[in-house]
Each structure stands twice: as C-alpha cells, then as structure tokens.
Design a protein around this motif. Structure first.
Motif, PDB file in Angstrom:
ATOM      1  N   ARG A  57       0.836  -1.207   0.000  1.00 48.10           N
ATOM      2  CA  ARG A  57       0.000   0.000   0.000  1.00 48.10           C
ATOM      3  C   ARG A  57       0.870   1.256   0.000  1.00 48.10           C
ATOM      4  N   HIS A  58       1.931   1.220   0.793  1.00 45.62           N
ATOM      5  CA  HIS A  58       2.841   2.375   0.858  1.00 45.62           C
ATOM      6  C   HIS A  58       3.520   2.587  -0.490  1.00 45.62           C
ATOM      7  N   ARG A  59       3.941   1.491  -1.101  1.00 43.70           N
ATOM      8  CA  ARG A  59       4.634   1.572  -2.389  1.00 43.70           C
ATOM      9  C   ARG A  59       3.729   2.149  -3.471  1.00 43.70           C
ATOM     10  N   ARG A  60       2.449   1.809  -3.422  1.00 41.61           N
ATOM     11  CA  ARG A  60       1.513   2.308  -4.431  1.00 41.61           C
ATOM     12  C   ARG A  60       1.461   3.834  -4.454  1.00 41.61           C
ATOM     13  N   THR A  61       1.633   4.452  -3.311  1.00 38.77           N
ATOM     14  CA  THR A  61       1.489   5.912  -3.220  1.00 38.77           C
ATOM     15  C   THR A  61       2.818   6.651  -3.181  1.00 38.77           C
ATOM     16  N   THR A  62       3.924   5.905  -3.095  1.00 41.86           N
ATOM     17  CA  THR A  62       5.217   6.597  -2.964  1.00 41.86           C
ATOM     18  C   THR A  62       6.229   6.219  -4.041  1.00 41.86           C
ATOM     19  N   MET A  63       5.837   5.377  -5.000  1.00 45.28           N
ATOM     20  CA  MET A  63       6.814   4.991  -6.022  1.00 45.28           C
ATOM     21  C   MET A  63       7.310   6.230  -6.777  1.00 45.28           C
ATOM     22  N   PRO A  64       8.606   6.309  -7.064  1.00 40.26           N
ATOM     23  CA  PRO A  64       9.192   7.495  -7.713  1.00 40.26           C
ATOM     24  C   PRO A  64       8.511   7.861  -9.020  1.00 40.26           C
ATOM     25  N   GLU A  65       7.966   6.864  -9.705  1.00 40.00           N
ATOM     26  CA  GLU A  65       7.338   7.122 -10.997  1.00 40.00           C
ATOM     27  C   GLU A  65       6.154   8.078 -10.878  1.00 40.00           C
ATOM     28  N   LEU A  66       5.474   8.083  -9.737  1.00 40.04           N
ATOM     29  CA  LEU A  66       4.328   8.980  -9.565  1.00 40.04           C
ATOM     30  C   LEU A  66       4.773  10.440  -9.634  1.00 40.04           C
ATOM     31  N   ALA A  67       5.881  10.752  -8.944  1.00 39.88           N
ATOM     32  CA  ALA A  67       6.407  12.117  -9.004  1.00 39.88           C
ATOM     33  C   ALA A  67       6.919  12.429 -10.408  1.00 39.88           C
ATOM     34  N   GLU A  68       7.541  11.429 -11.047  1.00 41.12           N
ATOM     35  CA  GLU A  68       8.032  11.628 -12.415  1.00 41.12           C
ATOM     36  C   GLU A  68       6.877  11.931 -13.361  1.00 41.12           C
ATOM     37  N   ILE A  69       5.773  11.216 -13.190  1.00 42.07           N
ATOM     38  CA  ILE A  69       4.610  11.426 -14.054  1.00 42.07           C
ATOM     39  C   ILE A  69       4.037  12.821 -13.845  1.00 42.07           C
ATOM     40  N   THR A  70       3.944  13.255 -12.595  1.00 39.96           N
ATOM     41  CA  THR A  70       3.438  14.598 -12.311  1.00 39.96           C
ATOM     42  C   THR A  70       4.303  15.658 -12.990  1.00 39.96           C
ATOM     43  N   THR A  71       5.623  15.499 -12.859  1.00 37.14           N
ATOM     44  CA  THR A  71       6.546  16.440 -13.489  1.00 37.14           C
ATOM     45  C   THR A  71       6.446  16.370 -15.010  1.00 37.14           C
ATOM     46  N   ALA A  72       6.370  15.134 -15.535  1.00 38.59           N
ATOM     47  CA  ALA A  72       6.304  14.954 -16.993  1.00 38.59           C
ATOM     48  C   ALA A  72       5.001  15.518 -17.558  1.00 38.59           C
ATOM     49  N   GLU A  73       3.896  15.337 -16.836  1.00 39.47           N
ATOM     50  CA  GLU A  73       2.615  15.882 -17.302  1.00 39.47           C
ATOM     51  C   GLU A  73       2.660  17.404 -17.360  1.00 39.47           C
ATOM     52  N   ALA A  74       3.286  18.001 -16.348  1.00 37.32           N
ATOM     53  CA  ALA A  74       3.423  19.464 -16.350  1.00 37.32           C
ATOM     54  C   ALA A  74       4.279  19.916 -17.527  1.00 37.32           C
ATOM     55  N   ALA A  75       5.349  19.152 -17.819  1.00 39.60           N
ATOM     56  CA  ALA A  75       6.221  19.498 -18.946  1.00 39.60           C
ATOM     57  C   ALA A  75       5.466  19.375 -20.269  1.00 39.60           C
ATOM     58  N   VAL A  76       4.653  18.344 -20.402  1.00 34.66           N
ATOM     59  CA  VAL A  76       3.870  18.162 -21.641  1.00 34.66           C
ATOM     60  C   VAL A  76       2.891  19.316 -21.815  1.00 34.66           C
ATOM     61  N   ARG A  77       2.208  19.690 -20.720  1.00 33.76           N
ATOM     62  CA  ARG A  77       1.269  20.814 -20.814  1.00 33.76           C
ATOM     63  C   ARG A  77       1.982  22.093 -21.217  1.00 33.76           C
ATOM     64  N   ALA A  78       3.152  22.318 -20.623  1.00 31.39           N
ATOM     65  CA  ALA A  78       3.922  23.530 -20.942  1.00 31.39           C
ATOM     66  C   ALA A  78       4.356  23.526 -22.405  1.00 31.39           C
ATOM     67  N   ARG A  79       4.823  22.355 -22.890  1.00 36.48           N
ATOM     68  CA  ARG A  79       5.260  22.260 -24.293  1.00 36.48           C
ATOM     69  C   ARG A  79       4.078  22.455 -25.249  1.00 36.48           C
ATOM     70  N   ARG A  80       2.928  21.904 -24.883  1.00 37.35           N
ATOM     71  CA  ARG A  80       1.747  22.072 -25.737  1.00 37.35           C
ATOM     72  C   ARG A  80       1.312  23.535 -25.769  1.00 37.35           C
ATOM     73  N   ASP A  81       1.312  24.177 -24.605  1.00 32.86           N
ATOM     74  CA  ASP A  81       0.932  25.593 -24.559  1.00 32.86           C
ATOM     75  C   ASP A  81       1.893  26.435 -25.391  1.00 32.86           C
ATOM     76  N   ALA A  82       3.190  26.116 -25.273  1.00 29.93           N
ATOM     77  CA  ALA A  82       4.186  26.852 -26.053  1.00 29.93           C
ATOM     78  C   ALA A  82       3.958  26.629 -27.547  1.00 29.93           C
ATOM     79  N   GLY A  83       3.636  25.394 -27.919  1.00 33.11           N
ATOM     80  CA  GLY A  83       3.372  25.103 -29.328  1.00 33.11           C
ATOM     81  C   GLY A  83       2.162  25.850 -29.852  1.00 33.11           C
ATOM     82  N   VAL A  84       1.113  25.918 -29.034  1.00 35.64           N
ATOM     83  CA  VAL A  84      -0.098  26.655 -29.437  1.00 35.64           C
ATOM     84  C   VAL A  84       0.221  28.133 -29.641  1.00 35.64           C
ATOM     85  N   ALA A  85       1.006  28.696 -28.710  1.00 31.21           N
ATOM     86  CA  ALA A  85       1.358  30.119 -28.810  1.00 31.21           C
ATOM     87  C   ALA A  85       2.163  30.398 -30.080  1.00 31.21           C
TER      88      ALA A  85
END
Length: 245
Positions: free
Chosen positions: A25-53
């Motif tokens: 249960r602890h691993r499900r909520t603390t695996m490093p990939e979760l933080a990586e995904i959050t960071t990567a999703e923010a990067a994708v949104r930023a890149r998409r916004d930049a592309g739209v602009a």
C-alpha cells in the motif's frame, strides 16, 4: 486473554503478511514514478501551450501575409489599368499628367508593400523553425511521460500480484485464529500499529526496544497460554525459545 502458544505463533505469520501488504500500500502511493509522471505531465502541458502560442504567431503572420498579397494585387491591378489608359492615347494632357503621377505613386506603394511582405516572410520562416523546435520538445516530453507511465504500470502490476498472493495467504491463516485473539490483533493493526511480533533476546520485535528486568520477570512468570503485550507499543509479543526468558 488466553491462546495456545502454537496459535499465538500463527500471529507471526499473519503479522508478516500484513507487513508486506502495508508495504505494498505504501509503495503504491510513494513509487518514484508517480512524481516523475506529475513532473512529466506538467512538462507536456507547458510544451503544448508553447506550441499553441507559436502556431498562433504563425497563423497571425499568414493572415498578415495574405492581406499584404491582396493589397499588392490591388495595386498591380490599378497600375495595369492606368498603363492601359496611358497607352490608349485617348486622354487629355492634364489627365495624362495625373495618371503618370498616380503610376509613380503606385510603383512606390508596390515597392514598399513588397519589401514589407519580404520581411514578413522572413519572420515567418523563423517562426516555422520555432514551431518545428516546439514539436520536437513536445515529442521528447511525451516520450518521458510515456516511459514513466509504463514503469508505473509495470510496478502496479507487480504490486497487484504480491497483493493478491499475500491476501490469499492471509485468508488461509485467519480461520485458524480464535475470534477474540484475532479481534485483539486487528484493533492494533487498525490503529496503524504492528499487531504482533516475536519477543527475541528480550527485545520487542515491533518497537525494537529491550525490555527491562522487571518486565522480563513479569513475562517469565506469565503462563505460556497468556497473551502478552508490549508495554511500550502495545503489540502482542509472541514467546519462543528465542525470547531469552
């Protein structure tokens, strides 16, 4: 509370299973990939916004270029009409002078417009390069996100396997435990504590604290079928020859 020593030792099996389930249960909520995904999703949104602009800039330049080309076409059409009139030889001297003056003005206007259009197209080429760069950066960000998501999904699948296996083991252990002993154990687990642990070398296996001589004497004098709790953490201490009593 009393329970056969062999039954108490089965609590150690249950505690081991519960400890791993807790780690899952602890691993499900603390695996490093979760933080990586959050960071990567923010990067994708930023890149998409930049592309739209950037693409918006390109669209604006295209509209401006189309307007400029339309105006150039209008100037050329006016110039062609004036030249035909000039070449027709049917106009008077004053109208001829006015026509020649207008032609000079149209030539200058066309030259300015063409220079502006050339500058506009050069800007457009630069923005097109920015668009391509933005697309490359977006692709990189999406790749990072996909990789992190894949690793997360693999980890979750592994955790699901462990969870299912340990849950099955737990289901086999429970029927062999008296209801009152199990309820006693579950109350502690429900409080986020270790329910039972081995008393080894005079040390509680749950809180890892060594018991003082007074507590050791008390436990030594306690009947083997009596359930003993740790004074410090409340865990059921299971006694075996390793307990050092």
């Amino acid at each position: 509370m009393k329970a056969d020593p062999a039954v108490q030792r089965r609590l150690l099996d249950l505690a081991e299973v519960d400890a791993e389930l807790s780690r899952v249960r602890h691993r499900r909520t603390t695996m490093p990939e979760l933080a990586e995904i959050t960071t990567a999703e923010a990067a994708v949104r930023a890149r998409r916004d930049a592309g739209v602009a950037i693409r918006t800039q390109l669209d604006d330049l295209d509209r401006e270029a189309a307007r400029q080309e339309k105006e150039i076409d209008a100037v050329r059409a006016r110039e062609d009409r004036d030249r035909k009139l000039l070449q027709g030889g049917t106009i008077g001297a004053k109208q001829l002078a006015d026509l020649e003056h207008e032609l000079h003005s149209l030539e200058r206007r066309q030259s300015v417009l063409e220079d502006d259009l050339l500058e506009l197209m050069e800007r457009r080429e630069a923005v097109e390069l920015d668009v391509k760069h933005a697309e490359v950066e977006l692709a990189k960000a999406e790749h990072v996100l996909a990789e992190a998501t894949h690793r997360r999904d693999e980890n979750l699948a592994d955790l699901d396997t462990v969870d299912a296996r340990r849950a099955a083991e737990r289901a086999k252990i429970l029927p062999g435990l008296p209801a009152d002993l199990l309820a006693f154990y579950e109350r502690r687990v429900g409080q986020g504590r270790i329910g039972a642990a081995l008393l080894r070398a005079r040390r509680c296996g749950a809180c890892r604290l060594e018991l003082d001589s007074r507590e050791i004497s008390r436990i030594r004098e306690t009947a083997a079928d009596e359930v003993v709790e740790c004074e410090e953490c409340g865990a059921i201490m299971v006694r075996t020859p390793e307990s050092g009593l």
